[in-house]
Every structure is written in C-alpha cells, then in structure tokens.
Design an enzyme around this catalytic site. Sequence first.
Site, PDB file in Angstrom:
ATOM      1  N   HIS A   1       0.814  -1.231   0.000  1.00 57.35           N
ATOM      2  CA  HIS A   1       0.000   0.000   0.000  1.00 57.35           C
ATOM      3  C   HIS A   1       0.845   1.277   0.000  1.00 57.35           C
ATOM      4  CE1 HIS A   1       0.359   0.161   4.392  1.00 57.35           C
ATOM      5  NE2 HIS A   1      -0.489  -0.816   4.604  1.00 57.35           N
TER       6      HIS A   1
ATOM      7  N   HIS B   1      -5.452  -9.110  14.583  1.00 60.76           N
ATOM      8  CA  HIS B   1      -5.566  -7.867  13.805  1.00 60.76           C
ATOM      9  C   HIS B   1      -6.353  -8.146  12.540  1.00 60.76           C
ATOM     10  CE1 HIS B   1      -4.600  -4.135  11.938  1.00 60.76           C
ATOM     11  NE2 HIS B   1      -3.441  -4.464  11.409  1.00 60.76           N
TER      12      HIS B   1
ATOM     13  N   GLU C   1      -6.485  -6.316   9.672  1.00 59.44           N
ATOM     14  CA  GLU C   1      -5.996  -5.872   8.359  1.00 59.44           C
ATOM     15  C   GLU C   1      -5.775  -7.090   7.465  1.00 59.44           C
ATOM     16  OE1 GLU C   1      -2.827  -2.963   8.461  1.00 59.44           O
ATOM     17  OE2 GLU C   1      -3.164  -2.449   6.357  1.00 59.44           O
TER      18      GLU C   1
ATOM     19  N   ASP D   1      -3.778  -8.254   5.322  1.00 59.27           N
ATOM     20  CA  ASP D   1      -2.552  -9.044   5.162  1.00 59.27           C
ATOM     21  C   ASP D   1      -2.502 -10.175   6.191  1.00 59.27           C
ATOM     22  OD1 ASP D   1      -2.344  -6.815   6.884  1.00 59.27           O
ATOM     23  OD2 ASP D   1      -0.167  -6.850   6.860  1.00 59.27           O
TER      24      ASP D   1
ATOM     25  N   HIS E   1      -1.824  -0.870  15.303  1.00 61.74           N
ATOM     26  CA  HIS E   1      -2.065   0.442  14.751  1.00 61.74           C
ATOM     27  C   HIS E   1      -3.493   0.626  14.246  1.00 61.74           C
ATOM     28  CE1 HIS E   1      -1.507  -0.639  10.274  1.00 61.74           C
ATOM     29  NE2 HIS E   1      -1.538  -1.772  10.935  1.00 61.74           N
TER      30      HIS E   1
ATOM     31  N   ASP F   1       1.584  -6.794  14.255  1.00 59.40           N
ATOM     32  CA  ASP F   1       2.399  -5.828  13.502  1.00 59.40           C
ATOM     33  C   ASP F   1       3.554  -5.248  14.331  1.00 59.40           C
ATOM     34  OD1 ASP F   1       1.222  -5.861  10.976  1.00 59.40           O
ATOM     35  OD2 ASP F   1      -0.298  -4.397  11.527  1.00 59.40           O
TER      36      ASP F   1
ATOM     37  N   TYR G   1       9.976  -0.034   9.000  1.00 61.19           N
ATOM     38  CA  TYR G   1       8.615  -0.472   9.317  1.00 61.19           C
ATOM     39  C   TYR G   1       7.997   0.471  10.354  1.00 61.19           C
ATOM     40  CZ  TYR G   1       4.734  -3.587  10.268  1.00 61.19           C
ATOM     41  OH  TYR G   1       3.465  -4.104  10.395  1.00 61.19           O
TER      42      TYR G   1
ATOM     43  N   HIS H   1       5.071 -10.037  10.781  1.00 63.68           N
ATOM     44  CA  HIS H   1       5.874  -9.787   9.568  1.00 63.68           C
ATOM     45  C   HIS H   1       7.340 -10.002   9.906  1.00 63.68           C
ATOM     46  CE1 HIS H   1       2.623  -8.002   7.264  1.00 63.68           C
ATOM     47  NE2 HIS H   1       2.387  -7.128   8.210  1.00 63.68           N
TER      48      HIS H   1
HETATM   49 FE1  FEO Z   1      -1.711  -3.772  10.050  1.00 60.18          FE
HETATM   50 FE2  FEO Z   1       0.407  -6.140   8.865  1.00 60.18          FE
HETATM   51  O1  FEO Z   1      -1.208  -5.238   9.011  1.00 60.18           O
END
Ligand code: FEO
Length: 391
Positions: free
Chosen positions: A24, A78, A80, A82, A144, A163, A191, A222
Amino acid sequence: MSAITLKEGIYWLGAVDWNVRNFHGYSTHRGTTYNSYLIVDEKIALIDSVKAPFYNEFMTNLKSLVSLDKIDYLIMNHLEMDHSGAIPLILEHLPNAELIGTNAGKIGYEKTYHRQQKMRVVNDGDSIKLGKRTLKFIPIPMLHWPDSMVTYCPEDKILFSNDAFGQHLASSQRFADLINTHVIYEEAAKYYANIIMHLGVVVNKTLDKLSNVEINMIAPSHGVIWRDKENIARIISNYRRWASGISEKKILVIYDTMWGSTDKMARAILDGIVSKGIDAKLCNLTYSDRSDLIREVLDAKGIIVGSATLNNGMLPNVAAFLSYLKGLKPANKIGAAFGSFGWGGGAVKAIEAEMKEAGIALEPSISCRYVPNEDEIKKCMEFGASFASKI
Ligand code: FEO
C-alpha cells in the site's frame, strides 16, 4: 515455505512473499512475510493467518501439522487483510474452531468480509487455557488499528505481537539472530517509521503495559522472530527511543527542482550544514523513494524541504512527500523551507504550511529569485550553517 517448530508444540506456518515490492505505497525492497502460529496442546489454537493469495500454501502447511477438525480456536490479533485475508476461507474448513478477537475486530470483520461471524470477543486480560499452556489477550487499540491486540503465552513467555516489532523482510531464516544485524534493524526502523511513527504516545503506553511482562520471544506477524535476550532488549529499546522522538544529529535536505536553481540552493545549504560538522543528506525527490526517506526522517533532528515554485505552489513530488509526512507526524523535529521562484513565488509558504501541520517546529526560510548568484549561494551556505547550529 514449510512450517517450522519454534518450541515443542508451537509452530510457525506463515507465508513468505518474496516478490511484493509495494505494500500500500510502502516500498518493500526485501519482500515480506505473513506469519501465523499454531499451538498444539490439549486444545489447539491458530494465531492469525495470511494474505488471501497465500491461502492454498497456508492450508497445506496447516494440514501437515494437524487435522483441521481438531483446531479449537482461531485468534485474530488484527483485522488488516494481510493477516485476516485468508480467515473467511480457512473458517469454512475448521468445523470446530471459535474465532477470537476484540470487539472492534468483530465489527470490522463483518464489515470487511460481509458476513455475520460468531466470534468470542475478548477484553484486556482475558485468557484461554489450552492445557499446559495459556493464551492471554492484551488489546493494544490504535497500534495500529482499533482492533489490534497481542496474545501472550506466559508459560513460554512468548509475545505474539502481530504488527508491532515486525519488519517487511522475506527470508528463508525465521529468527532475527540469523539475519545480518544491519539489515534487520534497518527494516525494523523502516517499518516503524512508515507504519507506526505517528503513534508514539500509544507505543509508549503499550511499552509501559508490557514492561511487567517477561518476554523470551517476540513473534511478530511480519519478518523474523526475536528470540534472544540481546535482540529482544534492543528492539524494545529502539521502539522506546523512536516513540519518544529521540533523534540523531542529522539533517535531511529534501527537495525537487525545475531548472536546477533549487538544486543549487540545496547543495549550498548542505555545504553550510556540513561546515558545522553535522551529518547531512541531500535527497532529491525525483530520485528518492518516499518510504526510504521516511525511514531517514525517523532519526533525523532537522528536515529542510525545498521546491521551485510551480503555478504559485510547490512541485508535485514535494507535495506528495509532505502529504505522507503530515500523516506520520514525526515528533521533536525542527525544519525550514527553501526554494527558487521567478515572479510571484508560493512554494516556500506552501511548504511551511504543510510542515507546520506535520508538527515540525519551523526556523526561518530562504528564497531566491531565478538562478542564485554567488552572493545568494553564500547566503544559502550561511542559512545551512545557521540551521545546523540549532541541532
Ligand atoms: Fe496492520 Fe500487517 O497489518
């Protein structure tokens, strides 16, 4: 990549995304990973999932470890995509699994995947007993997203941090201590700068909250896992430093130029800074990657932004950079604007307005009409030297 064992009964089974180069808008030069973890005890829990395109690879790994009908919990730290992207599909094959997340996670899940989902909503301190292991849930709203939480296993002292403490780094290695130190900390800093920098207050509160939690392993969603004392202490200390806006004696001169005049000014300003013994970097936005630059911003004390005037405003590359910077609100920075113009001007004022909105304390600006002459170049050098003396 195949699943690997972290500890007896605890597995990594995410996906390595070797080829992603744009996350993104964030340039992921080294790819990334989507980490999921499986804990096999009397009850079995899966923590997070992967981005939807990796569903098949993920399911192959999952089936290699456990029979799908034996999984009791799917914990969504989370929402999101991903991390949750594969969850709707995975749940179709887990007949006995209960989805667990925060209330914000539940609301977001239903609105994202357009399906009503039976889900156990957990609050701060709630836990589930798996057998000899426990999983405790610690919401970290706005670190986040509103739904964000971390999961902690007190028996093994593992923090599944999602994250937080992550890095966009694809590797065949799964542990930070097996990666080149410079690479791992650069990716962790990048990051933080691009995803978390504007949330310093929340980060500090979260670190306070976690300060009483004994951690032997940080397993983010990640990149690689932090498993040794030295690296765990270092990454936590880095987060504290970044969240507190502690910078280095470094100044960035960030600009774009039209016919070379602003470039001449930038170079003279840089010379002035360097003459005071302060570290400085020249960053022409035509050639610089925005998210790499934001990583530089993270630990620079001074940010000087320049643009030639175009149509009474700044050049588009500068506007785009400042728009991104404004959202990330770097703490405790000082800045200034500069630029060349032909008649009406406008770029310097527009830059100052954006920098002010980004929360940067402004020093006086410098402008130059048409091409800077020898005297004006000298003034730019003095401007740089004067700015450097404020650092
Ligand atoms: Fe906030 Fe890795 O997604």
